[in-house]
Design a protein around this motif. Structure first.
Motif, PDB file in Angstrom:
ATOM      1  N   GLY A 139       0.813  -1.204   0.000  1.00 21.50           N
ATOM      2  CA  GLY A 139       0.000   0.000   0.000  1.00 21.50           C
ATOM      3  C   GLY A 139       0.849   1.258   0.000  1.00 21.50           C
ATOM      4  N   LEU A 140       2.101   1.151   0.453  1.00 19.58           N
ATOM      5  CA  LEU A 140       3.004   2.300   0.439  1.00 19.58           C
ATOM      6  C   LEU A 140       3.318   2.725  -0.995  1.00 19.58           C
ATOM      7  CD1 LEU A 140       5.543   1.388   3.267  1.00 19.58           C
ATOM      8  CD2 LEU A 140       3.398   2.658   3.432  1.00 19.58           C
ATOM      9  N   ASP A 141       3.399   1.749  -1.887  1.00 23.00           N
ATOM     10  CA  ASP A 141       3.618   2.047  -3.301  1.00 23.00           C
ATOM     11  C   ASP A 141       2.473   2.901  -3.847  1.00 23.00           C
ATOM     12  OD1 ASP A 141       4.938   1.298  -6.038  1.00 23.00           O
ATOM     13  OD2 ASP A 141       2.824   0.782  -6.275  1.00 23.00           O
ATOM     14  N   LEU A 142       1.242   2.534  -3.457  1.00 23.13           N
ATOM     15  CA  LEU A 142       0.083   3.301  -3.905  1.00 23.13           C
ATOM     16  C   LEU A 142       0.100   4.707  -3.310  1.00 23.13           C
ATOM     17  CD1 LEU A 142      -2.547   3.268  -5.519  1.00 23.13           C
ATOM     18  CD2 LEU A 142      -3.715   2.389  -3.485  1.00 23.13           C
ATOM     19  N   LEU A 143       0.522   4.828  -2.064  1.00 26.01           N
ATOM     20  CA  LEU A 143       0.627   6.146  -1.431  1.00 26.01           C
ATOM     21  C   LEU A 143       1.536   7.071  -2.230  1.00 26.01           C
ATOM     22  CD1 LEU A 143       0.951   5.576   2.431  1.00 26.01           C
ATOM     23  CD2 LEU A 143      -0.732   7.015   1.277  1.00 26.01           C
ATOM     24  N   ILE A 144       2.673   6.556  -2.655  1.00 23.51           N
ATOM     25  CA  ILE A 144       3.612   7.364  -3.431  1.00 23.51           C
ATOM     26  C   ILE A 144       2.980   7.827  -4.733  1.00 23.51           C
ATOM     27  CG2 ILE A 144       5.819   7.335  -4.672  1.00 23.51           C
ATOM     28  CD1 ILE A 144       6.834   5.358  -2.567  1.00 23.51           C
ATOM     29  N   ARG A 145       2.265   6.927  -5.389  1.00 18.90           N
ATOM     30  CA  ARG A 145       1.633   7.261  -6.663  1.00 18.90           C
ATOM     31  C   ARG A 145       0.471   8.241  -6.490  1.00 18.90           C
ATOM     32  NH1 ARG A 145       4.243   2.683  -7.244  1.00 18.90           N
ATOM     33  NH2 ARG A 145       4.912   1.947  -9.288  1.00 18.90           N
ATOM     34  N   MET A 146      -0.049   8.333  -5.268  1.00 23.55           N
ATOM     35  CA  MET A 146      -1.160   9.238  -4.990  1.00 23.55           C
ATOM     36  C   MET A 146      -0.673  10.606  -4.501  1.00 23.55           C
ATOM     37  SD  MET A 146      -3.924   6.736  -3.097  1.00 23.55           S
ATOM     38  CE  MET A 146      -5.126   8.074  -2.882  1.00 23.55           C
ATOM     39  N   ALA A 147       0.599  10.905  -4.697  1.00 19.70           N
ATOM     40  CA  ALA A 147       1.177  12.139  -4.158  1.00 19.70           C
ATOM     41  C   ALA A 147       0.377  13.378  -4.543  1.00 19.70           C
ATOM     42  CB  ALA A 147       2.629  12.277  -4.623  1.00 19.70           C
ATOM     43  N   GLN A 148      -0.117  13.426  -5.781  1.00 20.30           N
ATOM     44  CA  GLN A 148      -0.856  14.593  -6.259  1.00 20.30           C
ATOM     45  C   GLN A 148      -2.368  14.398  -6.213  1.00 20.30           C
ATOM     46  OE1 GLN A 148       0.976  17.314  -6.895  1.00 20.30           O
ATOM     47  NE2 GLN A 148       2.731  16.035  -6.354  1.00 20.30           N
ATOM     48  N   TYR A 149      -2.815  13.247  -5.678  1.00 19.05           N
ATOM     49  CA  TYR A 149      -4.256  12.987  -5.615  1.00 19.05           C
ATOM     50  C   TYR A 149      -4.834  13.694  -4.392  1.00 19.05           C
ATOM     51  CZ  TYR A 149      -8.585  10.433  -6.430  1.00 19.05           C
ATOM     52  OH  TYR A 149      -9.888  10.107  -6.717  1.00 19.05           O
ATOM     53  N   PRO A 150      -5.984  14.378  -4.531  1.00 22.81           N
ATOM     54  CA  PRO A 150      -6.483  15.243  -3.459  1.00 22.81           C
ATOM     55  C   PRO A 150      -7.120  14.544  -2.256  1.00 22.81           C
ATOM     56  CG  PRO A 150      -8.005  15.257  -5.319  1.00 22.81           C
ATOM     57  CD  PRO A 150      -6.795  14.487  -5.773  1.00 22.81           C
ATOM     58  N   ALA A 151      -7.260  13.223  -2.287  1.00 23.69           N
ATOM     59  CA  ALA A 151      -7.920  12.531  -1.178  1.00 23.69           C
ATOM     60  C   ALA A 151      -7.088  12.585   0.102  1.00 23.69           C
ATOM     61  CB  ALA A 151      -8.186  11.077  -1.552  1.00 23.69           C
ATOM     62  N   SER A 185       7.429   5.035   8.068  1.00 19.05           N
ATOM     63  CA  SER A 185       7.470   4.762   6.634  1.00 19.05           C
ATOM     64  C   SER A 185       6.214   5.274   5.944  1.00 19.05           C
ATOM     65  CB  SER A 185       7.621   3.258   6.389  1.00 19.05           C
ATOM     66  OG  SER A 185       8.830   2.776   6.924  1.00 19.05           O
ATOM     67  N   ALA A 186       5.057   5.036   6.567  1.00 16.47           N
ATOM     68  CA  ALA A 186       3.791   5.481   5.986  1.00 16.47           C
ATOM     69  C   ALA A 186       3.749   7.000   5.869  1.00 16.47           C
ATOM     70  CB  ALA A 186       2.619   4.978   6.836  1.00 16.47           C
ATOM     71  N   LEU A 187       4.224   7.700   6.894  1.00 11.94           N
ATOM     72  CA  LEU A 187       4.232   9.159   6.864  1.00 11.94           C
ATOM     73  C   LEU A 187       5.178   9.672   5.781  1.00 11.94           C
ATOM     74  CD1 LEU A 187       4.262  10.006  10.681  1.00 11.94           C
ATOM     75  CD2 LEU A 187       2.315  10.087   9.123  1.00 11.94           C
ATOM     76  N   GLN A 188       6.342   9.031   5.627  1.00 15.55           N
ATOM     77  CA  GLN A 188       7.272   9.443   4.580  1.00 15.55           C
ATOM     78  C   GLN A 188       6.668   9.247   3.195  1.00 15.55           C
ATOM     79  OE1 GLN A 188      11.126   7.448   5.461  1.00 15.55           O
ATOM     80  NE2 GLN A 188      11.947   9.505   5.292  1.00 15.55           N
ATOM     81  N   CYS A 189       5.818   8.252   3.060  1.00 12.92           N
ATOM     82  CA  CYS A 189       5.195   7.983   1.758  1.00 12.92           C
ATOM     83  C   CYS A 189       3.985   8.876   1.498  1.00 12.92           C
ATOM     84  CB  CYS A 189       4.780   6.519   1.665  1.00 12.92           C
ATOM     85  SG  CYS A 189       6.155   5.376   1.490  1.00 12.92           S
ATOM     86  N   GLY A 190       3.589   9.685   2.470  1.00 13.43           N
ATOM     87  CA  GLY A 190       2.499  10.625   2.244  1.00 13.43           C
ATOM     88  C   GLY A 190       1.224  10.359   3.000  1.00 13.43           C
ATOM     89  N   ILE A 197      11.223  11.949  -3.118  1.00 12.30           N
ATOM     90  CA  ILE A 197      10.444  11.281  -4.164  1.00 12.30           C
ATOM     91  C   ILE A 197       9.506  12.276  -4.815  1.00 12.30           C
ATOM     92  CG2 ILE A 197       8.673   9.554  -4.617  1.00 12.30           C
ATOM     93  CD1 ILE A 197       9.886   7.805  -2.604  1.00 12.30           C
ATOM     94  N   SER A 198       9.648  12.474  -6.092  1.00 11.72           N
ATOM     95  CA  SER A 198       8.768  13.363  -6.836  1.00 11.72           C
ATOM     96  C   SER A 198       7.613  12.563  -7.386  1.00 11.72           C
ATOM     97  CB  SER A 198       9.517  14.009  -8.002  1.00 11.72           C
ATOM     98  OG  SER A 198       9.909  13.035  -8.945  1.00 11.72           O
ATOM     99  N   ALA A 199       6.562  13.258  -7.807  1.00  9.34           N
ATOM    100  CA  ALA A 199       5.414  12.565  -8.401  1.00  9.34           C
ATOM    101  C   ALA A 199       5.826  11.791  -9.632  1.00  9.34           C
ATOM    102  CB  ALA A 199       4.320  13.583  -8.745  1.00  9.34           C
ATOM    103  N   GLY A 200       6.736  12.347 -10.426  1.00 11.35           N
ATOM    104  CA  GLY A 200       7.179  11.667 -11.630  1.00 11.35           C
ATOM    105  C   GLY A 200       7.923  10.392 -11.322  1.00 11.35           C
ATOM    106  N   ALA A 201       8.780  10.444 -10.292  1.00 12.78           N
ATOM    107  CA  ALA A 201       9.519   9.246  -9.912  1.00 12.78           C
ATOM    108  C   ALA A 201       8.582   8.184  -9.393  1.00 12.78           C
ATOM    109  CB  ALA A 201      10.553   9.599  -8.832  1.00 12.78           C
ATOM    110  N   ALA A 202       7.528   8.620  -8.669  1.00 12.15           N
ATOM    111  CA  ALA A 202       6.567   7.668  -8.141  1.00 12.15           C
ATOM    112  C   ALA A 202       5.847   6.946  -9.255  1.00 12.15           C
ATOM    113  CB  ALA A 202       5.566   8.392  -7.230  1.00 12.15           C
TER     114      ALA A 202
END
Length: 232
Positions: free
Chosen positions: A72-84, A100-105, A223-228
């Motif tokens: 689920g941490l992978d999904l968190l990174i990919r959701m960096a720009q998602y407003p939820a 770790s969860a907080l670092q991932c967003g 980690i940038s949104a693009g890298a995610a």
């Protein structure tokens, strides 16, 4: 308009339990959508390359940390720009997983083993913007920001595609004196109201400092949104 909530959890019993928690945490009408794996979640969020779109933006996402097809941490990174509002739900209570969860967003953290009433209360606090920090986590955060050359990181884990963020000494990643003071009080076990009294500020100002610390924690992950999006 109904509040859209996404629950990402592979266990059907746990999904039903979390759905009950969500229903009792909101007074507004709800539309709860469930996903049992990362693939389904990406499609629902519009993050999958073949996603056909979704019927509106989710306001809240509850994400399990361990799913059949990844973390689920992978999904968190990919959701960096998602407003939820992003809340991790897990069985792990140690600060290492929380950090770790907080670092991932993640903007919140729920332990599925807690009592039902506790989970409802905690989710309501998260939705209101209150972010309680344990004393042990506050100590870890102080170490993270005070020792930029030796910051703890979990991004080398294979579940995150081997991402390893660079450390940074930029001023933007450093805590202000007030933020250090807030974390120091938190590390000693003081409550938000007690800290507000000691610092001569309002309790919501203390909470604003905590939000700023979380933001800097995310920025310091490198980690940038693009890298995610390109990971995994």
């Amino acid at each position: 308009m109904a509040v859209r909530v996404l629950i990402v959890e592979d266990n059907a019993v746990a999904r039903a339990f979390l759905a009950r928690v969500v229903r009792d945490s909101f007074s507004e009408p709800l539309e709860i959508v469930e996903a049992g794996d990362l693939e389904s979640a990406r499609r629902l969020l519009g993050l999958h390359p073949q996603a056909a779109g979704h019927a509106g933006v989710f306001k809240l996402a509850l994400l399990d940390m361990e799913l059949p097809d990844g973390s689920g941490l992978d999904l968190l990174i990919r959701m960096a720009q998602y407003p939820a509002l992003k809340v991790v739900t897990t069985l792990y209570s140690d600060d290492e997983h929380l950090f770790s969860a907080l670092q991932c967003g993640a903007q919140g953290y729920l332990l599925k083993e807690d009592r039902y009433e506790v989970l409802v209360e905690e989710l309501q606090r998260i939705v209101k913007g209150e972010r309680p920090v344990s004393a042990s986590l506050a100590r870890r955060l102080l170490a993270h920001f005070r020792l930029p050359g030796d910051r703890p990181s979990r991004f080398g884990d294979s579940a995150l595609g081997g991402l390893a963020p660079p450390t940074s000494s930029d001023d933007a990643d450093r805590l202000s004196p007030k933020e250090v003071e807030v974390l120091t009080y938190l590390s000693k076990g003081f409550t938000l109201k007690e800290i507000a009294s000691l610092m001569g500020i309002k309790w919501f100002a203390v909470n604003d400092h905590i939000k700023a610390i979380y933001h800097k924690l995310w920025a310091s992950s490198g980690i940038s949104a693009g890298a995610a999006r390109s990971a995994g």
